[in-house]
Design a protein around this motif. Structure first.
Motif, PDB file in Angstrom:
ATOM      1  N   LYS A  68      30.631   1.834  76.175  1.00 49.90           N
ATOM      2  CA  LYS A  68      29.604   2.879  76.215  1.00 49.90           C
ATOM      3  C   LYS A  68      30.291   4.239  76.272  1.00 49.90           C
ATOM      4  O   LYS A  68      31.260   4.438  77.025  1.00 49.90           O
ATOM      5  N   ASP A  85      25.394  -1.972  77.668  1.00 55.81           N
ATOM      6  CA  ASP A  85      24.423  -1.551  78.685  1.00 55.81           C
ATOM      7  C   ASP A  85      24.925  -1.946  80.081  1.00 55.81           C
ATOM      8  O   ASP A  85      24.782  -1.194  81.053  1.00 55.81           O
ATOM      9  N   LYS A 128      27.570   0.469  81.078  1.00 56.78           N
ATOM     10  CA  LYS A 128      26.934   1.705  81.585  1.00 56.78           C
ATOM     11  C   LYS A 128      26.460   1.479  83.022  1.00 56.78           C
ATOM     12  O   LYS A 128      26.745   2.277  83.916  1.00 56.78           O
TER      13      LYS A 128
END
Ligand SMILES: O=c1[nH]c(=O)c2nn[nH]c2[nH]1
Length: 295
Positions: free
Chosen positions: A10, A58, A61
């Motif tokens: 990310k 994700d 993150k």
């Protein structure tokens, strides 16, 4: 064909963290933008659509936010190393984490001559960056940087004695404006592991301040014969000041300010020692780079 290199993760993860000192009421803020890219046994996710090896970006993150909650976010060298180390400890098939932390400036306001407990000003776009490679096999390599520190001096800079041939139109100059956007970075000796980074924590802020002070003092005081020579002196002094730094790297744009001949207007003198009004140039610009290492 085969996957010769791969990393994923990310980018542009913006993080803000506040520290509240309950005794003094003083609050301290940190704002950073994080990029975290993983390497390891992930080729099959590219070649065979095998998602079983993919820690979702994700989730990366999410991990950045949890790590920021559970650990110090300063100095950025420490946070980057803690974050990267998490991934190689947690996932056996992940062997390297590449972490970049860009720390933005929030300078504490002085109100009525006193530092304000919880108010800050973004006094420039200058950032403090760290790029760390946390590797299971190779340890932790860290490069720290100052980027976007824009400076100008109105004299104390010259440039003459350069190659003159059929391609040369630039006049020699003994007194010119010098302006640049400092991009200075310094590579630390490899850290064996996270413990070694933690043992060096006091050095990171000290070195950032030293590098910044050395850069500004030399920029201001050096009777610069060229960008090249002045930046070399900066590198030399940082290496001399910080034994744990192996290499210093500078990239300095030369942001030109051109003299304007105004003699067409009633013979107005505005060149050479009469120059006062100049045309700041957006481009082209010089770009001078160097890397200086310990001999
Ligand atoms: O400092 C400078 N270095 C250079 O290489 C250069 N070339 N044009 N102007 C210049 N100024």
């Amino acid at each position: 064909p085969y996957v010769s290199a791969a990393r994923y993760g990310k980018d542009n993860v913006r993080v803000y963290k506040v520290h509240r000192n309950s005794e003094t009421g003083v609050q301290t803020v940190t704002e950073m933008t994080v990029c975290c890219l993983l390497e390891g046994e992930i080729e099959t996710s590219y070649t065979e659509a095998d998602n079983s090896v993919v820690v979702a970006t994700d989730s990366i993150k999410n991990t950045i936010y949890i790590t920021a909650k559970e650990n110090p976010v300063t100095p950025p060298e420490l946070f980057a190393s803690i974050l990267g180390n998490h991934f190689i400890q947690k996932y056996a098939h992940i062997h390297v984490a590449n972490v970049k932390v860009v720390t933005h400036r929030w300078t504490r306001m002085d109100i009525d001559g006193k530092p304000h407990p919880h108010s800050f000003i973004k006094d420039s776009d200058e950032v403090r960056n760290v790029e760390a490679r946390i590797s299971r096999k190779d340890g932790i390599t860290v490069t720290s940087a100052i980027v976007g520190l824009t400076v100008l001096k109105s004299t104390g800079s010259a440039f003459h004695g350069f190659v003159r041939d059929e391609y040369t139109t630039l006049p020699e100059v003994w007194d010119r404006i010098l302006s640049t956007d400092v991009d200075a970075s310094w590579k630390w000796k490899t850290f064996e592991n996270l413990e070694a980074v933690k043992a060096s924590v006091p050095k990171f802020d000290e070195t950032w301040k030293a590098a910044r002070d050395i850069t500004l003092k030399l920029f201001a005081e050096d009777e610069s014969a060229s960008v090249q020579n002045t930046m070399y002196k900066m590198c030399e002094q940082i290496l001399a000041a910080v034994p744990d730094v192996e290499t210093v790297i500078y990239a300095l744009p030369n942001k030109h300010y051109f003299e304007i001949d105004l003699s067409w207007h009633k013979g107005t003198k505005n060149t050479g020692e009469d120059a006062e009004v100049y045309a700041p140039q957006s481009g082209p610009n010089g770009l001078i780079k160097c890397e200086v290492s310990r001999s």
